[in-house]
Scaffold this motif. Structure first.
Motif, PDB file in Angstrom:
ATOM      1  N   LEU A  74      61.109  28.940  14.058  1.00 43.35           N
ATOM      2  CA  LEU A  74      60.326  28.786  15.279  1.00 43.35           C
ATOM      3  C   LEU A  74      61.220  28.530  16.494  1.00 43.35           C
ATOM      4  O   LEU A  74      60.935  29.017  17.596  1.00 43.35           O
ATOM      5  CB  LEU A  74      59.321  27.649  15.115  1.00 43.35           C
ATOM      6  N   ALA A  75      62.296  27.776  16.299  1.00 38.80           N
ATOM      7  CA  ALA A  75      63.219  27.511  17.404  1.00 38.80           C
ATOM      8  C   ALA A  75      63.908  28.801  17.845  1.00 38.80           C
ATOM      9  O   ALA A  75      64.025  29.084  19.049  1.00 38.80           O
ATOM     10  CB  ALA A  75      64.242  26.460  16.995  1.00 38.80           C
ATOM     11  N   LYS A  76      64.359  29.584  16.883  1.00 40.71           N
ATOM     12  CA  LYS A  76      65.022  30.851  17.208  1.00 40.71           C
ATOM     13  C   LYS A  76      64.035  31.831  17.844  1.00 40.71           C
ATOM     14  O   LYS A  76      64.374  32.546  18.792  1.00 40.71           O
ATOM     15  CB  LYS A  76      65.639  31.467  15.942  1.00 40.71           C
ATOM     16  N   LEU A  77      62.809  31.866  17.318  1.00 39.80           N
ATOM     17  CA  LEU A  77      61.777  32.742  17.878  1.00 39.80           C
ATOM     18  C   LEU A  77      61.420  32.322  19.304  1.00 39.80           C
ATOM     19  O   LEU A  77      61.275  33.183  20.191  1.00 39.80           O
ATOM     20  CB  LEU A  77      60.524  32.694  16.991  1.00 39.80           C
ATOM     21  N   SER A  78      61.299  31.040  19.525  1.00 39.24           N
ATOM     22  CA  SER A  78      60.936  30.548  20.862  1.00 39.24           C
ATOM     23  C   SER A  78      62.011  30.888  21.885  1.00 39.24           C
ATOM     24  O   SER A  78      61.710  31.275  23.015  1.00 39.24           O
ATOM     25  CB  SER A  78      60.706  29.037  20.817  1.00 39.24           C
ATOM     26  N   CYS A  79      63.265  30.762  21.490  1.00 41.25           N
ATOM     27  CA  CYS A  79      64.372  31.046  22.409  1.00 41.25           C
ATOM     28  C   CYS A  79      64.408  32.535  22.769  1.00 41.25           C
ATOM     29  O   CYS A  79      64.467  32.900  23.945  1.00 41.25           O
ATOM     30  CB  CYS A  79      65.697  30.623  21.782  1.00 41.25           C
ATOM     31  N   ALA A  80      64.364  33.400  21.747  1.00 39.53           N
ATOM     32  CA  ALA A  80      64.400  34.840  22.006  1.00 39.53           C
ATOM     33  C   ALA A  80      63.177  35.284  22.789  1.00 39.53           C
ATOM     34  O   ALA A  80      63.271  36.122  23.699  1.00 39.53           O
ATOM     35  CB  ALA A  80      64.496  35.593  20.689  1.00 39.53           C
ATOM     36  N   SER A  81      62.015  34.728  22.468  1.00 36.03           N
ATOM     37  CA  SER A  81      60.780  35.098  23.165  1.00 36.03           C
ATOM     38  C   SER A  81      60.793  34.621  24.605  1.00 36.03           C
ATOM     39  O   SER A  81      60.256  35.296  25.497  1.00 36.03           O
ATOM     40  CB  SER A  81      59.569  34.509  22.436  1.00 36.03           C
ATOM     41  N   PHE A  82      61.401  33.472  24.848  1.00 36.41           N
ATOM     42  CA  PHE A  82      61.499  32.947  26.217  1.00 36.41           C
ATOM     43  C   PHE A  82      62.298  33.902  27.110  1.00 36.41           C
ATOM     44  O   PHE A  82      61.902  34.193  28.239  1.00 36.41           O
ATOM     45  CB  PHE A  82      62.156  31.563  26.198  1.00 36.41           C
ATOM     46  N   ILE A  83      63.400  34.416  26.586  1.00 37.02           N
ATOM     47  CA  ILE A  83      64.195  35.393  27.346  1.00 37.02           C
ATOM     48  C   ILE A  83      63.385  36.678  27.557  1.00 37.02           C
ATOM     49  O   ILE A  83      63.414  37.286  28.628  1.00 37.02           O
ATOM     50  CB  ILE A  83      65.505  35.713  26.617  1.00 37.02           C
ATOM     51  N   ALA A  84      62.641  37.087  26.514  1.00 40.44           N
ATOM     52  CA  ALA A  84      61.819  38.295  26.626  1.00 40.44           C
ATOM     53  C   ALA A  84      60.722  38.121  27.669  1.00 40.44           C
ATOM     54  O   ALA A  84      60.434  39.051  28.436  1.00 40.44           O
ATOM     55  CB  ALA A  84      61.211  38.631  25.262  1.00 40.44           C
ATOM     56  N   VAL A  85      60.116  36.951  27.720  1.00 38.57           N
ATOM     57  CA  VAL A  85      59.073  36.678  28.714  1.00 38.57           C
ATOM     58  C   VAL A  85      59.649  36.745  30.129  1.00 38.57           C
ATOM     59  O   VAL A  85      59.027  37.312  31.037  1.00 38.57           O
ATOM     60  CB  VAL A  85      58.426  35.299  28.446  1.00 38.57           C
ATOM     61  N   ILE A  86      60.833  36.187  30.309  1.00 41.01           N
ATOM     62  CA  ILE A  86      61.486  36.261  31.624  1.00 41.01           C
ATOM     63  C   ILE A  86      61.704  37.728  32.013  1.00 41.01           C
ATOM     64  O   ILE A  86      61.444  38.128  33.157  1.00 41.01           O
ATOM     65  CB  ILE A  86      62.826  35.507  31.603  1.00 41.01           C
ATOM     66  N   GLY A  87      62.161  38.523  31.047  1.00 39.65           N
ATOM     67  CA  GLY A  87      62.393  39.942  31.329  1.00 39.65           C
ATOM     68  C   GLY A  87      61.124  40.677  31.697  1.00 39.65           C
ATOM     69  O   GLY A  87      61.103  41.503  32.610  1.00 39.65           O
ATOM     70  N   VAL A  88      60.025  40.394  30.985  1.00 41.30           N
ATOM     71  CA  VAL A  88      58.742  41.065  31.270  1.00 41.30           C
ATOM     72  C   VAL A  88      58.218  40.685  32.652  1.00 41.30           C
ATOM     73  O   VAL A  88      57.770  41.551  33.424  1.00 41.30           O
ATOM     74  CB  VAL A  88      57.709  40.708  30.180  1.00 41.30           C
ATOM     75  N   ILE A  89      58.261  39.401  32.971  1.00 40.49           N
ATOM     76  CA  ILE A  89      57.765  38.953  34.278  1.00 40.49           C
ATOM     77  C   ILE A  89      58.604  39.539  35.411  1.00 40.49           C
ATOM     78  O   ILE A  89      58.077  40.000  36.432  1.00 40.49           O
ATOM     79  CB  ILE A  89      57.740  37.411  34.340  1.00 40.49           C
ATOM     80  N   LEU A  90      59.924  39.548  35.229  1.00 45.35           N
ATOM     81  CA  LEU A  90      60.797  40.150  36.239  1.00 45.35           C
ATOM     82  C   LEU A  90      60.502  41.635  36.407  1.00 45.35           C
ATOM     83  O   LEU A  90      60.426  42.153  37.533  1.00 45.35           O
ATOM     84  CB  LEU A  90      62.264  39.946  35.853  1.00 45.35           C
ATOM     85  N   THR A  91      60.317  42.330  35.294  1.00 44.63           N
ATOM     86  CA  THR A  91      60.022  43.762  35.347  1.00 44.63           C
ATOM     87  C   THR A  91      58.707  44.024  36.063  1.00 44.63           C
ATOM     88  O   THR A  91      58.609  44.922  36.905  1.00 44.63           O
ATOM     89  CB  THR A  91      59.950  44.353  33.925  1.00 44.63           C
ATOM     90  N   LEU A  92      57.687  43.239  35.753  1.00 49.91           N
ATOM     91  CA  LEU A  92      56.376  43.409  36.381  1.00 49.91           C
ATOM     92  C   LEU A  92      56.433  43.143  37.882  1.00 49.91           C
ATOM     93  O   LEU A  92      55.911  43.923  38.681  1.00 49.91           O
ATOM     94  CB  LEU A  92      55.365  42.469  35.709  1.00 49.91           C
ATOM     95  N   VAL A  93      57.098  42.055  38.265  1.00 47.48           N
ATOM     96  CA  VAL A  93      57.179  41.702  39.694  1.00 47.48           C
ATOM     97  C   VAL A  93      57.995  42.729  40.474  1.00 47.48           C
ATOM     98  O   VAL A  93      57.572  43.213  41.538  1.00 47.48           O
ATOM     99  CB  VAL A  93      57.786  40.290  39.849  1.00 47.48           C
ATOM    100  N   LEU A  94      59.175  43.066  39.952  1.00 47.96           N
ATOM    101  CA  LEU A  94      60.055  43.992  40.671  1.00 47.96           C
ATOM    102  C   LEU A  94      59.485  45.407  40.705  1.00 47.96           C
ATOM    103  O   LEU A  94      59.652  46.121  41.692  1.00 47.96           O
ATOM    104  CB  LEU A  94      61.439  43.995  40.022  1.00 47.96           C
ATOM    105  N   THR A  95      58.796  45.810  39.623  1.00 46.37           N
ATOM    106  CA  THR A  95      58.191  47.136  39.606  1.00 46.37           C
ATOM    107  C   THR A  95      57.061  47.228  40.620  1.00 46.37           C
ATOM    108  O   THR A  95      56.931  48.220  41.334  1.00 46.37           O
ATOM    109  CB  THR A  95      57.653  47.470  38.202  1.00 46.37           C
ATOM    110  N   HIS A  96      56.239  46.187  40.689  1.00 43.74           N
ATOM    111  CA  HIS A  96      55.158  46.164  41.687  1.00 43.74           C
ATOM    112  C   HIS A  96      55.734  46.201  43.100  1.00 43.74           C
ATOM    113  O   HIS A  96      55.179  46.858  43.997  1.00 43.74           O
ATOM    114  CB  HIS A  96      54.310  44.907  41.493  1.00 43.74           C
ATOM    115  N   PHE A  97      56.851  45.528  43.292  1.00 47.08           N
ATOM    116  CA  PHE A  97      57.523  45.541  44.593  1.00 47.08           C
ATOM    117  C   PHE A  97      58.078  46.934  44.902  1.00 47.08           C
ATOM    118  O   PHE A  97      57.966  47.426  46.025  1.00 47.08           O
ATOM    119  CB  PHE A  97      58.649  44.509  44.587  1.00 47.08           C
ATOM    120  N   ALA A  98      58.667  47.590  43.886  1.00 48.74           N
ATOM    121  CA  ALA A  98      59.255  48.919  44.097  1.00 48.74           C
ATOM    122  C   ALA A  98      58.196  49.972  44.377  1.00 48.74           C
ATOM    123  O   ALA A  98      58.388  50.867  45.210  1.00 48.74           O
ATOM    124  CB  ALA A  98      60.091  49.318  42.880  1.00 48.74           C
ATOM    125  N   ILE A  99      57.048  49.887  43.673  1.00 48.61           N
ATOM    126  CA  ILE A  99      55.974  50.865  43.877  1.00 48.61           C
ATOM    127  C   ILE A  99      55.444  50.801  45.310  1.00 48.61           C
ATOM    128  O   ILE A  99      54.948  51.789  45.851  1.00 48.61           O
ATOM    129  CB  ILE A  99      54.840  50.617  42.862  1.00 48.61           C
TER     130      ILE A  99
END
Length: 387
Positions: A226-251
């Motif tokens: 669970l600790a390893k999953l939480s850490c990897a998922s936390f980085i993935a969540v940051i990536g998804v949110i950044l992608t969503l925000v920056l993509t909306h900005f680029a569009i």
């Protein structure tokens, strides 16, 4: 809980220690908006612009009206090609051959064979050839209508049924390529962002003998997973949110009005997207950890998990070719998210029951993967890569 917090702190510390690896992990979030912007502008340019086409026209002097119509559509003789583009159009070698008897056949009302010669397998010629064929067909239809009128025949007799098309699609559903790209990049961010952390915290720690030392402590394997999953998922969540925000900005810098489309994400749409993507981040990380723990070496883990990363691109590609999709695809991870994200970007109402069920199935499968990994880590064969 104290043990879990200590394990999570250790995983996060190791994940953020390597700044370069973290930067590469989040590169998808910064590259996706750039690619979306480039693809969108390229698509809009292809749909709205009519760049000059240069065709090797033979016998054009016998059909001045056709030549005028071609010129009005920016289709010009090869003799007028600029010097800097001469080599390009010579290689493309598009030929339009009109018979010498064109004028006489036109006066006599005979069928005229016009030859359009080119490499029809060359993708770069798809658009030029389509434009040329549309002009010639329009010219042919006009001549045919005039011949009927001269003979006192109502041209409407040739069209007993008139089809009126009414498009019920939302304005956002016009640029389908943009929609498919947006959904794919968002799901790819969920799989790519936490990839390096997932591999390093599993196969990497096993090769450095850190995993063996960790398992020798009085700590439950479930907490370790669970600790390893939480850490990897936390980085993935940051990536998804950044992608969503920056993509909306680029569009926002893409003029979709040129193709009669709009793009706008309201609070409900963003909420639905996050509800779909955040569980997918945990599922992606769990899937990567599962295959990385099953690999015998760090190199094998990289090869295996890289194949898993292709799922967000492969599944929507397959779905696009399926006319009659099975009902269960609406609820499974990746395929369910893909179809729902596509509907959201089209501007369709959010199907909350499907969103909830897809999310539930994703969470359940993630829990199953975590349970299986926790049990596998109790085996020395898995920890020491003996099998």
């Amino acid at each position: 809980m104290i043990q879990f917090n200590a394990l999570l702190k250790k995983e996060l510390k190791e994940a953020f220690r390597d700044k370069r690896a973290l930067m590469y992990a989040l590169m998808m979030a910064f590259m996706a908006p750039v690619m979306i912007y480039a693809v969108s502008n390229s698509m809009i340019k292809d749909l709205t612009d009519t760049p000059a086409l240069y065709v090797n026209i033979q016998g054009g002097e016998a059909a001045p009206k056709l030549m005028t119509l071609l010129r009005d559509e920016n289709i010009l003789p090869l003799s007028e090609v600029p010097a800097d583009e001469q080599r390009l159009w010579q290689e493309r070698n598009i030929e339009l051959i009109l018979p010498e008897s064109f004028a006489e056949d036109m006066r006599e009302g005979r069928m005229i064979d016009v030859i359009l010669r080119a490499d029809y397998q060359d993708k770069s010629l798809f658009s030029p050839l389509r434009r040329i064929k549309e002009v010639i067909r329009s010219y042919s239809a006009t001549i045919g209508s005039q011949r009927l009128l001269v003979r006192g025949i109502d041209v409407r007799l040739m069209r007993p049924v008139k089809l009126l098309e009414q498009d019920t699609a939302e304005p956002t559903s016009g640029p389908m390529l943009i929609i498919l790209s947006l959904g794919m990049y968002l799901m790819m961010a969920a799989f790519v962002s936490g990839l390096s952390v997932a591999i390093d915290s599993s196969a990497g720690e096993r090769e450095r003998n850190v995993l063996e030392m960790l398992l020798s402590q009085p700590v439950d394997t479930m907490k370790i997973v669970l600790a390893k999953l939480s850490c990897a998922s936390f980085i993935a969540v940051i990536g998804v949110i950044l992608t969503l925000v920056l993509t909306h900005f680029a569009i926002g810098f893409v003029d979709l009005s040129k193709i009669g489309a709009t793009f706008n994400l309201d609070f409900i749409s963003v909420s639905a997207l996050l509800l779909l993507l955040l569980p997918l981040c945990f599922f992606a990380s769990a899937l990567q950890l599962f295959f990385a723990f099953g690999a015998k070496s760090f190199k094998e883990a990289q090869s295996t998990v890289t194949m898993v990363v292709m799922l967000p691109a492969f599944v929507p590609f397959v779905l696009s070719f399926m006319n009659n999709k099975p009902q269960w695809l609406d609820w499974t991870p990746i395929s369910g998210q893909s179809m729902l994200i596509e509907d959201i970007f089209k501007g369709l109402p959010v199907n909350w029951s499907q969103v909830g069920f897809t999310t539930l199935v994703t969470v359940v499968l993630t829990a199953v993967l975590v349970k299986v990994m926790a049990e596998k880590l109790k085996s020395e064969k898995v920890v020491l890569a003996l099998s």
